[in-house]
Motif scaffolding. Structure first.
Motif, PDB file in Angstrom:
ATOM      1  N   CYS A 136       0.849  -1.203   0.000  1.00 43.21           N
ATOM      2  CA  CYS A 136       0.000   0.000   0.000  1.00 43.21           C
ATOM      3  C   CYS A 136       0.882   1.249   0.000  1.00 43.21           C
ATOM      4  O   CYS A 136       1.761   1.388   0.857  1.00 43.21           O
ATOM      5  CB  CYS A 136      -0.907   0.004   1.235  1.00 43.21           C
ATOM      6  N   CYS A 139       0.056   3.419   3.593  1.00 42.02           N
ATOM      7  CA  CYS A 139       0.421   2.958   4.937  1.00 42.02           C
ATOM      8  C   CYS A 139       1.484   1.865   4.938  1.00 42.02           C
ATOM      9  O   CYS A 139       2.006   1.522   5.993  1.00 42.02           O
ATOM     10  CB  CYS A 139      -0.814   2.456   5.676  1.00 42.02           C
ATOM     11  N   TYR A 141       0.931  -1.293   4.114  1.00 42.81           N
ATOM     12  CA  TYR A 141       0.351  -2.631   4.310  1.00 42.81           C
ATOM     13  C   TYR A 141       0.850  -3.554   3.199  1.00 42.81           C
ATOM     14  O   TYR A 141       0.873  -3.185   2.029  1.00 42.81           O
ATOM     15  CB  TYR A 141      -1.181  -2.571   4.299  1.00 42.81           C
ATOM     16  N   CYS A 151      -7.402  -1.411   1.280  1.00 42.18           N
ATOM     17  CA  CYS A 151      -6.382  -1.648   2.311  1.00 42.18           C
ATOM     18  C   CYS A 151      -7.049  -1.795   3.682  1.00 42.18           C
ATOM     19  O   CYS A 151      -7.796  -0.914   4.096  1.00 42.18           O
ATOM     20  CB  CYS A 151      -5.376  -0.503   2.335  1.00 42.18           C
ATOM     21  N   CYS A 154      -5.572   1.292   6.058  1.00 43.92           N
ATOM     22  CA  CYS A 154      -5.834   2.717   5.813  1.00 43.92           C
ATOM     23  C   CYS A 154      -7.001   3.002   4.875  1.00 43.92           C
ATOM     24  O   CYS A 154      -7.386   4.152   4.708  1.00 43.92           O
ATOM     25  CB  CYS A 154      -4.574   3.393   5.274  1.00 43.92           C
TER      26      CYS A 154
HETATM   27 FE   FE2 Z   1      -2.862   1.158   3.425  1.00 45.89          FE
END
Ligand code: FE2
Ligand code: FE2
Ligand code: FE2
Length: 165
Positions: A136, A139, A141, A151, A154
């Motif tokens: 991501c 963030c 992820y 996500c 976020c």
């Molecule tokens: Fe994210």
């Protein structure tokens, strides 16, 4: 640890930070319409990575992949079990929303990183199968094999994720 080893650690930290800072500065330079400055920031960032890796090798801090994954699990675990929770408390106390959000994103994603490393170490994917990861851009992820629709940390759209192979 000898004085030289301490110096290598300090130099590794400094060069690593310069690398990430210059890449952020390069993006900003591009946004502001300074393409040549962006190129110099990217070139210097590349060189700082070489310096950082040279220092790390001189420290003999790169071991076997198994040992390196164990070190990664320990580092990620320290971050989500103690470092970030304490930092989140400090940011909340001081009312710094941007810091709280940044720490929260990292905290949630380090948990995922620790799990992914542990699963790899446990041989869950010893089938010889290889696959891509998706990260991501908001963030950090990190997902295996495919980006999620949204996500889970976020809320960013899955199509924004960056494929890493
Ligand atoms: Fe994210
Ligand atoms: Fe350097
Ligand atoms: Fe991490």
């Amino acid at each position: 640890m000898s004085k030289t080893e301490e110096a290598l650690k300090e130099a590794f930290a400094g060069e690593s930070q310069a690398n990430r800072k210059y890449l952020a500065f390069a993006t900003k330079a591009d946004q502001e319409g300074h393409p040549q400055a962006a190129r110099l920031f990217r070139a210097a960032a590349e060189a700082e990575t070489i310096h950082a890796h040279n220092h790390l090798r001189a420290l003999k801090a790169i071991r076997s992949t198994g040992e390196n994954i164990e070190e990664a699990v320990a580092g990620e675990s320290h971050e989500f079990k103690s470092m970030y929770p304490a930092m989140i408390t400090v940011a909340k106390t001081e009312g710094n929303k941007a810091a709280e959000r940044s720490f929260h994103f990292a905290n949630e994603v380090e948990k995922v990183h620790a799990r992914l490393y542990q699963e790899l170490l446990a041989g869950i994917s010893k089938t010889g199968e290889t696959y891509a990861y998706y990260v991501c851009p908001v963030c950090g992820y990190t997902a295996e094999k495919a980006a999620p629709g949204v996500c889970p940390v976020c809320g960013a759209k899955g199509k924004m994720f960056k494929k890493v192979e």
